[in-house]
Design a protein around this motif. Structure first.
Motif, mmCIF file in Angstrom:
data_model
loop_
_atom_site.group_PDB
_atom_site.id
_atom_site.type_symbol
_atom_site.label_atom_id
_atom_site.label_comp_id
_atom_site.label_asym_id
_atom_site.label_seq_id
_atom_site.Cartn_x
_atom_site.Cartn_y
_atom_site.Cartn_z
ATOM 1 N N GLN A 80 0.976 -1.165 -8.220
ATOM 2 C CA GLN A 80 0.148 -0.306 -7.367
ATOM 3 C C GLN A 80 -1.332 -0.396 -7.759
ATOM 4 O O GLN A 80 -2.211 -0.300 -6.908
ATOM 5 N N GLN B 190 0.374 11.057 -6.050
ATOM 6 C CA GLN B 190 -0.065 9.691 -6.346
ATOM 7 C C GLN B 190 -1.228 9.645 -7.346
ATOM 8 O O GLN B 190 -1.653 8.564 -7.762
ATOM 9 N N THR C 10 5.573 3.488 1.109
ATOM 10 C CA THR C 10 6.799 2.734 0.886
ATOM 11 C C THR C 10 7.709 2.985 2.079
ATOM 12 O O THR C 10 7.944 4.142 2.433
ATOM 13 N N ASP D 64 -2.316 -3.388 -5.912
ATOM 14 C CA ASP D 64 -2.423 -3.092 -4.467
ATOM 15 C C ASP D 64 -3.829 -2.592 -4.174
ATOM 16 O O ASP D 64 -4.455 -2.969 -3.185
#
Ligand code: TRP
Length: 358
Positions: free
Chosen positions: A142, A160, A18, A145
């Protein structure tokens, strides 16, 4: 700067950041160094999560844009090679947004909210009851993503891992619900059994947490304890001189697990030299912090010199950076459009093909 890697036989990986500001040595040690190593053996996609930046900074779109460009400048400086790895904009890959919507239906709301990374962020940023609807949606985003790229692995830091768990759940559920993959199938077998998505693993590297020059906290821009990739040799020297150890004199036996030596371990490559410094330091053999700091500054500057040279080529050349990101995003779209079409086919939403012109 061409598309030679689109149908590579190398294992595919994806990771991202980010955009929050300039990158520093903590980013290098913790993740970018590893990406530079992986870009030869893997088909790499590096995502600029500029849409996610809006979850907590929607009032500052220009800042987000500036930080997005800046992060690419730092990637290039650090040796990420745009001919090998695709660096791309999340905001310009429509498949991600479309899959986010579909995946959001596969996850109970309460399951999303149980994600410990989300909870920590809400606490840290003092958002408690005030967070936007879009904030928890980013965790679903995400998963899209990642799965849009059907990667085998996702190199990430420890923080994460909960996002990867959610991603793995989405992949399993999608494949079971829409591709007739049996519920007892092994994760590795999902694609073989007709699943659109692999169940990707989190690839957590040797934890590279670098302490800041305050000697206490993790290196971080917001704590003002960071050495940036873009710092000048003088600035590096000045900052290294500030690394706090609390040691009084060159003859005081020193603690070789202190902040200064954490830096030494990370940046002085000559192991024999490091061993010698540690030996003398721990015995208080007439070796001052100043001496160690001089060698450390030199080592950090030796690491940063080629980075500065590469960086200079892109200084004031946002046009070149946008070209690189355009190329990477085109590559990302070629792959993710394929994924999207397969996913749409599986859920009965495939009506006609489409092409994305960029
Ligand atoms: N959430 C990650 C971070 O803040 C950035 C990110 C977004 C990411 N999408 C991703 C990382 C996909 C890995 C894979 O650092």
């Amino acid at each position: 700067m061409t598309a030679q890697l689109v149908s590579s036989s190398k294992p595919r990986i994806l990771t991202g950041d980010t955009p929050t500001g300039s990158l520093h040595l903590g980013h290098w040690v913790g993740s970018v160094k590893r990406r530079v190593e992986l870009q030869d053996s893997h088909e790499c996609y590096f995502l600029l999560a500029n849409m996610h930046a809006f979850t907590t900074r929607s009032e500052d779109p220009l800042g987000i844009r500036r930080d997005t460009i800046e992060i690419v400048r730092d990637y290039l400086a650090m040796g990420i090679d745009p001919n090998k790895a695709a660096i791309f904009l999340q905001s310009e890959v429509p498949a991600i947004a479309e899959l986010t919507f579909l995946f959001a239906m596969l996850l109970p709301f309460n399951r999303v909210m149980r994600n410990p990374t989300l909870k920590t962020e809400l606490e840290l940023k003092g958002l408690s009851e005030k967070f936007s609807f879009g904030f928890p949606l980013y965790a679903v985003g995400q998963t899209a993503d990642i799965l849009s790229f059907r990667p085998v692995g996702v190199p990430v830091g420890e923080d994460q891992v909960p996002h990867l768990e959610l991603t793995r759940e989405v992949a399993r559920r999608f494949n079971q619900m829409y591709c007739s993959v049996p519920t007892d199938a092994e994760d590795e077998d999902h694609e073989k059994l007709g699943g659109v998505f692999p169940v990707p693993r989190a690839d957590v590297g040797r934890v590279g947490r670098l302490v800041g020059i305050d000697g206490k906290n993790k290196m971080s821009k917001s704590l003002g304890n960071a050495i940036f990739i873009s710092d000048s040799p003088k600035e590096v020297q000045k900052k290294v001189n500030k690394i706090f150890t609390g040691r009084q004199s060159a003859t005081e036996p020193g603690d070789t697990s202190n902040a200064l030596f954490q830096f030494v371990d990370c940046f002085i490559a000559d192991e024999a030299r490091v061993a010698e410094l540690k030996d003398r330091y721990s015995r208080g053999d007439n070796i001052g912090d100043g001496h160690i700091k001089a060698e450390l500054s030199e080592a950090i500057n030796a690491l940063l010199t080629p980075m500065r040279e590469r960086r200079a080529q892109f200084e004031g050349r946002d046009d070149l950076i946008v070209d690189i990101v355009h190329d990477g995003t085109a590559r990302a779209n070629r792959l993710t459009e394929q994924t999207l079409l397969r996913a749409k086919d599986a859920v009965g939403l495939k009506f006609w093909p489409r092409t994305l012109a960029m």
